[in-house]
Every structure is written in structure tokens, then in C-alpha cells.
Design a protein around this motif. Sequence first.
Motif, PDB file in Angstrom:
ATOM      1  N   ASN A 183       0.819  -1.217   0.000  1.00  0.00           N
ATOM      2  CA  ASN A 183       0.000   0.000   0.000  1.00  0.00           C
ATOM      3  C   ASN A 183       0.849   1.261   0.000  1.00  0.00           C
ATOM      4  O   ASN A 183       0.505   2.252  -0.663  1.00  0.00           O
ATOM      5  CB  ASN A 183      -0.938  -0.002   1.204  1.00  0.00           C
ATOM      6  CG  ASN A 183      -2.044  -1.029   1.089  1.00  0.00           C
ATOM      7  OD1 ASN A 183      -2.416  -1.433  -0.013  1.00  0.00           O
ATOM      8  ND2 ASN A 183      -2.564  -1.483   2.210  1.00  0.00           N
ATOM      9  N   ASN A 184       1.959   1.248   0.727  1.00  0.00           N
ATOM     10  CA  ASN A 184       2.800   2.437   0.789  1.00  0.00           C
ATOM     11  C   ASN A 184       3.548   2.677  -0.513  1.00  0.00           C
ATOM     12  O   ASN A 184       3.887   3.822  -0.832  1.00  0.00           O
ATOM     13  CB  ASN A 184       3.779   2.337   1.955  1.00  0.00           C
ATOM     14  CG  ASN A 184       3.085   2.493   3.296  1.00  0.00           C
ATOM     15  OD1 ASN A 184       1.943   2.947   3.358  1.00  0.00           O
ATOM     16  ND2 ASN A 184       3.755   2.127   4.363  1.00  0.00           N
ATOM     17  N   THR A 186       2.197   2.242  -3.455  1.00  0.00           N
ATOM     18  CA  THR A 186       1.203   2.969  -4.255  1.00  0.00           C
ATOM     19  C   THR A 186       1.066   4.410  -3.783  1.00  0.00           C
ATOM     20  O   THR A 186       1.074   5.351  -4.583  1.00  0.00           O
ATOM     21  CB  THR A 186      -0.157   2.260  -4.161  1.00  0.00           C
ATOM     22  OG1 THR A 186      -0.026   0.920  -4.642  1.00  0.00           O
ATOM     23  CG2 THR A 186      -1.201   2.988  -4.997  1.00  0.00           C
ATOM     24  N   MET A 187       0.948   4.604  -2.482  1.00  0.00           N
ATOM     25  CA  MET A 187       0.725   5.946  -1.947  1.00  0.00           C
ATOM     26  C   MET A 187       1.899   6.870  -2.245  1.00  0.00           C
ATOM     27  O   MET A 187       1.718   7.977  -2.780  1.00  0.00           O
ATOM     28  CB  MET A 187       0.495   5.876  -0.437  1.00  0.00           C
ATOM     29  CG  MET A 187       0.312   7.234   0.217  1.00  0.00           C
ATOM     30  SD  MET A 187       0.366   7.182   2.019  1.00  0.00           S
ATOM     31  CE  MET A 187       2.117   6.837   2.285  1.00  0.00           C
ATOM     32  N   THR A 269       1.690   4.191 -11.500  1.00  0.00           N
ATOM     33  CA  THR A 269       1.231   5.091 -10.440  1.00  0.00           C
ATOM     34  C   THR A 269       1.936   6.444 -10.486  1.00  0.00           C
ATOM     35  O   THR A 269       1.331   7.462 -10.125  1.00  0.00           O
ATOM     36  CB  THR A 269       1.440   4.440  -9.064  1.00  0.00           C
ATOM     37  OG1 THR A 269       2.798   3.974  -8.958  1.00  0.00           O
ATOM     38  CG2 THR A 269       0.490   3.279  -8.874  1.00  0.00           C
ATOM     39  N   LEU A 290      -6.061  13.464  -3.729  1.00  0.00           N
ATOM     40  CA  LEU A 290      -5.384  12.197  -3.467  1.00  0.00           C
ATOM     41  C   LEU A 290      -6.231  11.303  -2.570  1.00  0.00           C
ATOM     42  O   LEU A 290      -6.296  10.085  -2.770  1.00  0.00           O
ATOM     43  CB  LEU A 290      -4.023  12.472  -2.825  1.00  0.00           C
ATOM     44  CG  LEU A 290      -3.122  11.255  -2.574  1.00  0.00           C
ATOM     45  CD1 LEU A 290      -2.733  10.606  -3.885  1.00  0.00           C
ATOM     46  CD2 LEU A 290      -1.891  11.675  -1.799  1.00  0.00           C
ATOM     47  N   LEU A 294      -6.918   7.677  -3.771  1.00  0.00           N
ATOM     48  CA  LEU A 294      -6.108   6.635  -3.149  1.00  0.00           C
ATOM     49  C   LEU A 294      -6.925   5.671  -2.307  1.00  0.00           C
ATOM     50  O   LEU A 294      -6.694   4.456  -2.336  1.00  0.00           O
ATOM     51  CB  LEU A 294      -5.016   7.292  -2.299  1.00  0.00           C
ATOM     52  CG  LEU A 294      -3.926   6.368  -1.761  1.00  0.00           C
ATOM     53  CD1 LEU A 294      -3.181   5.694  -2.901  1.00  0.00           C
ATOM     54  CD2 LEU A 294      -2.959   7.145  -0.881  1.00  0.00           C
ATOM     55  N   GLN A 298      -6.975   1.529  -2.790  1.00  0.00           N
ATOM     56  CA  GLN A 298      -6.452   0.576  -1.819  1.00  0.00           C
ATOM     57  C   GLN A 298      -7.537  -0.315  -1.239  1.00  0.00           C
ATOM     58  O   GLN A 298      -7.317  -1.507  -1.024  1.00  0.00           O
ATOM     59  CB  GLN A 298      -5.724   1.340  -0.711  1.00  0.00           C
ATOM     60  CG  GLN A 298      -4.452   2.028  -1.182  1.00  0.00           C
ATOM     61  CD  GLN A 298      -3.641   2.613  -0.047  1.00  0.00           C
ATOM     62  OE1 GLN A 298      -4.129   2.720   1.071  1.00  0.00           O
ATOM     63  NE2 GLN A 298      -2.409   2.999  -0.314  1.00  0.00           N
TER      64      GLN A 298
END
Length: 370
Positions: A183-184, A186-187, A269, A290, A294, A298
Motif C-alpha cells: 500500500n505504501n 502505491t501511496m 502510479t 489524493l 487513493l 487501496q
Amino acid sequence: MRVANIVNLGFKELRGLGRDPMLLLLIVYAFTAAIYTAARAMPETLNNAPIAIIDEDRSPLSSRITGAFLPPYFSRPEIITAAEMDRRMDAGLDTFALDIPPNFQRDLLAGKVPTIQLNIDATRMTQAFSGSGYVQSIVTAEVAEFSQRYRDTSVQPVDLVLRARFNPELNKTWFGAVMNVINNITMLSIVLTGAALIREREHGTIEHLLVMPITPFEIMISKVWSMGLVVLVASALSLSLVVQGLLSVPIEGSVPLFLAGAALHLFATTSLGIFLATITGSMPQFGLLLMMVLLPLQVLSGGMTPRESMPEAVQLIMLGAPNTHFVMLAQAILYRGAGLGVVWPQFLALAAIGSALFIFALGRFRESLK
């Protein structure tokens, strides 16, 4: 297109990132403390839940029930009075309060059906939902054993043999650590590329670049490779030092194969991050946009809940999202030790989605420069 321009512009982005302490702190935190705390916060759905018991019976059976609530699921029971129960629950000291009425054991032995009251603080949603079932099972088992004078060892008609593959300890820390890395990735890839473009606009350096013999394609691809490289290196170090080292989570598959898939995912991304930055005017606007983008990515990617449990329309729509395919290949490689022969469809999907997003973002970037 000149490769030298792309390389030099990329190094300029890395130097700009190095002069931004807040973004550097975000990168370090996201791949260290955030991974560790998130993994450690979910070892069990029910973990040391506070429980209080009002024992108005003071009998061997009530003592037996009280002694059945033990760590790690429950903390040591607090013996309180009925007058204290509401005050303690209002103060948030107890999630569960079990009230054993007077003459409970006598009524049970007389063949009656006595009642035990269980009070639950339902604001603690996960503990309240699962903990009520635990409490009911514990009380029912203790009452049954006491009334029958022996432990029930009756032979079941079916012998179910449980074999937990890929996570034999059923340890949720293993799942939480790897999923937070995913997940991080992607973020941060979206945040860093979007922030890089907005920083150029706010500082006025984008106009300086436009008067130089540099094309929009070179500007954009430099931001993609530089910010993608930062996230890729950070994720590799996090897997090695935090996930495998500090948390002792076993990685079954090939880390280089996972990083190859992560590179394709970052291509998509980071392009998405540039597109979002072109339709916002400032960092606060970018942050608000975002959150709208986001969170659905997720939540609906299959990392939190299986895709099969979602409506079919959502499953089809999310096939167009890059992190859906990234979660699939990451789980297959890191959890189940899958090779390229298993995850090649996800690699192709990421390449196709990344190319489409890059072309779309490049067109929007060119329009924003006019």
C-alpha cells in the motif's frame, strides 16, 4: 528525445527531493515505523480485551467462569460491583462486563435456565463483534462441564484436519507487514511525483525548463524514473530490514521478481501522480484529490478484502486499476512463492495500464504547459 536530458533532469529531481526534509521524513516513516506499528497492531482481532465481572453468586461455578478468561484474548478480569459497572464502561475502562446473578449455581443445578447478562462497549467495533462470541463460548463450555461433572470428549462424526498453507502460524503480522509495504508503494509513488510537479510550478522553475531545449516528454519521464527509483529502493530496504529482519516475516518467493513487478506498477502510479498534479493548482488541492483517489484504490484492490466478495461491477471496474494487479502478483510472489509462469498476466496488465496512463498523463501535461 535525448537520454542525457532525461538522466540530468532525473538527478535534478533527486536533488530537489533531498532538500525537502518533510518528504524525506515521510518516506522513512512510511517504510519503517508505519510498517512495524501497523503489523504489530493486528496480531489478533481480539487481544487483551478488558473485561470486568460482577460476581453476585460467589459460588464455585462463578469462580470457575471468572478464571476462564485469560490472556492473550482477554486481560485479567476485574472483579467489580454492579454500582461500578456503568461508571467504568462510561470511562472506557471495560469493553465487556459480565454480570453473574445471585443463586446462579443453585438455579442451574435445580434444572432452571438462569440468565447471565453481558454488557458490551459497542464503540470498540472489532473487539465487540468477535469478543461477544468468545465470551459466549467460554461461559457455555464452563457451565456444560460443571453441570455434567466431566469434560465432554464425545467423538465427532467427522475429523477435520486443518492445514494452513503459506502462513502455518496463522500470524496476522505476516499479512499486515507485507500488505502495508504494498500500500505504501502505491501511496508514495503518487505523492512524490505529484509533489515534484507542483513544486516546479510553485517555484516557477517549470517556465525555466520550457525555454531550454527540453521536451515535455523528457520532463515527465525524468520525474517518473527518479521518483519511482526512490520508492523502489525504499521498498526493497523495507522488505529486507523491517519485514524480514525486524518482524521476522518469511518471504517465500523471489524478491527481485517482486521488485520487477513493483517497477511496472510504479510506472503506472507515477504517471497517475503527474496526471493528478496537472488538474490541481496547489499541494492542498492535490492532497484532497489524493484522498478521493487513493482510498478507493487501496480498499477495492483486494488487499484488505478478497475481490470475490465484492460486487461483480466493482470487480470489473477495478481491473483497470494498476494496484489491483500489483496486489495479485505481490501476494502470489511473496506469500506463495509463485514464479513468472504464474504472474505473467499481471505483468502484462501492469505494462498495458502503465502505458495508457503515461500517454494520457503526457497529453494532459502538454496541455497544462500551454
